[in-house]
Design a protein around this motif. Sequence first.
Motif, PDB file in Angstrom:
ATOM      1  N   HIS A 266       0.759  -1.086   0.316  1.00 36.01           N
ATOM      2  CA  HIS A 266      -0.190  -0.165   0.438  1.00 36.01           C
ATOM      3  C   HIS A 266       1.304   0.672  -0.084  1.00 36.01           C
ATOM      4  CE1 HIS A 266      -3.016   3.101   1.400  1.00 36.01           C
ATOM      5  NE2 HIS A 266      -2.554   2.965   1.966  1.00 36.01           N
TER       6      HIS A 266
ATOM      7  N   ALA B 110       1.058   5.410  -0.299  1.00 33.75           N
ATOM      8  CA  ALA B 110       0.041   6.972  -0.015  1.00 33.75           C
ATOM      9  C   ALA B 110       0.691   8.688  -0.210  1.00 33.75           C
ATOM     10  CB  ALA B 110      -0.292   7.172   1.612  1.00 33.75           C
TER      11      ALA B 110
ATOM     12  N   GLU C  25      -2.340   7.142  10.080  1.00 32.46           N
ATOM     13  CA  GLU C  25      -3.488   7.302   9.278  1.00 32.46           C
ATOM     14  C   GLU C  25      -3.508   6.631   7.519  1.00 32.46           C
ATOM     15  OE1 GLU C  25      -5.430  10.899   6.366  1.00 32.46           O
ATOM     16  OE2 GLU C  25      -3.899  11.349   7.015  1.00 32.46           O
ATOM     17  N   HIS C  26      -2.068   6.387   7.714  1.00 38.46           N
ATOM     18  CA  HIS C  26      -2.005   5.676   6.540  1.00 38.46           C
ATOM     19  C   HIS C  26      -1.664   3.661   6.514  1.00 38.46           C
ATOM     20  CE1 HIS C  26      -2.440   9.047   3.263  1.00 38.46           C
ATOM     21  NE2 HIS C  26      -1.016   9.510   4.234  1.00 38.46           N
TER      22      HIS C  26
ATOM     23  N   GLN D 272      -2.834   2.839   9.089  1.00 42.98           N
ATOM     24  CA  GLN D 272      -4.715   2.388   9.039  1.00 42.98           C
ATOM     25  C   GLN D 272      -5.385   2.563   8.186  1.00 42.98           C
ATOM     26  OE1 GLN D 272      -7.047   3.860  13.210  1.00 42.98           O
ATOM     27  NE2 GLN D 272      -5.770   4.956  12.781  1.00 42.98           N
ATOM     28  N   ASP D 273      -5.183   3.513   7.068  1.00 42.26           N
ATOM     29  CA  ASP D 273      -5.721   2.891   5.261  1.00 42.26           C
ATOM     30  C   ASP D 273      -5.197   1.416   4.966  1.00 42.26           C
ATOM     31  OD1 ASP D 273      -6.931   5.112   5.747  1.00 42.26           O
ATOM     32  OD2 ASP D 273      -5.459   5.681   4.767  1.00 42.26           O
TER      33      ASP D 273
ATOM     34  N   TRP E 110      -6.822  -1.288   6.676  1.00 43.48           N
ATOM     35  CA  TRP E 110      -8.094  -1.497   6.273  1.00 43.48           C
ATOM     36  C   TRP E 110      -8.530  -2.551   4.784  1.00 43.48           C
ATOM     37  CZ3 TRP E 110     -12.471  -1.637   9.921  1.00 43.48           C
ATOM     38  CH2 TRP E 110     -11.893  -1.462  11.041  1.00 43.48           C
ATOM     39  N   LYS E 111      -7.834  -1.565   3.902  1.00 40.77           N
ATOM     40  CA  LYS E 111      -7.925  -2.190   3.036  1.00 40.77           C
ATOM     41  C   LYS E 111      -7.421  -3.700   2.542  1.00 40.77           C
ATOM     42  CE  LYS E 111      -6.304   0.697  -0.508  1.00 40.77           C
ATOM     43  NZ  LYS E 111      -5.647   1.447  -0.968  1.00 40.77           N
TER      44      LYS E 111
ATOM     45  N   ARG F 180     -11.659   2.094  13.897  1.00 42.46           N
ATOM     46  CA  ARG F 180     -10.578   2.624  13.998  1.00 42.46           C
ATOM     47  C   ARG F 180     -10.283   3.769  14.914  1.00 42.46           C
ATOM     48  NH1 ARG F 180      -8.656   4.481   8.094  1.00 42.46           N
ATOM     49  NH2 ARG F 180      -7.350   6.038   8.774  1.00 42.46           N
TER      50      ARG F 180
END
Length: 501
Positions: free
Chosen positions: A169, A171, A184-185, A187-188, A191-192, A311
């Motif tokens: 991943h 970002a 933030e990233h 957790q992104d 979850w992805k 989250r």
Amino acid sequence: MPGSHISDQQVFLFMVERRNHTQAVAAAKAGISERSARRIEKDLRLPSQKKRRRHWRTRADPLEQFWPRVEELLQIEGIIAVTIFETLQDEFGEEAVPDKVRRTLERRIARWRALNGAEKEIFFPQHHEIGRQGLSDFTVCDGLRVTIAGDPFDHRLYHFRLACSGWEHAAVVLGGESFAALSEHLQDALWKLGGVPAEHRSDSLSAAYKNLDVDAQRDFTRSYEDLCAHYGMLATRNNRGVAHENGSIEGPHAHLKRRLDQALRRRGSRDFISIEAWREFVEAEVAKQNRRRAALIDQERRVLRSLPARRTTDFAMLSVDVTRNGTVSIERVLYSVPSRLVGQRLHAHLYDDRIELFLGPDRVMTTPRVRVKFPARAHHIDFRHVVANLRRKPGALRHLVYRDALFPNHAYRRAWQAFDAQLDARQACRDAVALLDIAARGNCIDALARRIDAALDAGQLPDVTALKDEFLPTTRTQRDVTIPPPDLCAYNSLLASVEVH
């Protein structure tokens, strides 16, 4: 063969063939001469077991008289061969140590270090258990030379990767290495991915620590550990300054940027209309790579831990007071807010790319996050927050501290400069504020900007009245009302009712 040394393998082959053939035939099959065959039969030792005759020199050793000095210099940690060569020339002269002996010196030093030098660091290949480890890191992407609307775009990428299957991943990060960006990233990514590895590993995030005192570093560490605890991951870090300990992410950094570079070359342009367009481009390239590993990724997904119900915090938070100027100050940047919030205390949630402001539980606005290097300061002003007050006091525009940041784009700044140059001070302020008012009430910033540029390019001042009529029409539609004449006969029925009474 003449001039070649006999190998152990040739001796073995000769001895095997000698069982069934004559000496001459066995020697021929082994590729040696009969004379060598006779010598082998007299001495059955292998060539590797015999003491080799040392080669004699055909010329004098050009470094013999300098070698003691070379060995002294080799005791200096980190010294390189070129420095030693230049030192010899400085001390003994270029005639005694000519340039042509440099390669000889470099080879001799390399051999000396192999035989007598210090221990070198070695790398230990690791076996990655499925579902065990995920890694995070940031990487600078200036080398990709990406531009946004023609302007250079200096940024980083946050990169997450599963060590076993290689699921990735990435970002776009506008600021530096910070806990807000990491939280933030990360957790992104989780979850992805749809699951959680047993361990999360990062480097020491030295850029995030660089300007922090001991207490702030402790808070950063506690926040990072709390983040991992929320997802049930073991939080680990490699030793500071030892990047190869994070090799499962450091190496893929280069692979990711190389793939992005190749994709940009195929695209034919490195310019994007917006940051969002570049983000979508990066996500698409990462998704392509993940599809190539789909089978292994699906296998690892099945053993990942479940995500929590929600989250956790992925932003930094601070409280700010709205000044009587209708602004708040966050990290040396002045942001405008709606004037109705003057005197209120707001809670600011600082993300990597944006700031969200809350009054109690209610979010009152979101604004892009502006970053400046210490000790510089900046302004981020939304003219719609102040235009109503400027209509009542247009003269305040002339010496306004954040006047240049007030105009939404270059066209409005051009208009102000033209008004200021050709009109008296009061009228210039009124007309400039009137343009801002039209843009705010008509929600037509770009369309009005095109009209302004067209007028200025033609050598004329923008006609404020005409623009107001065009973008803020006030004509009311008229409706024809027909009133029929009264029927006088209807009144006779009233006379009859009076007689009865």
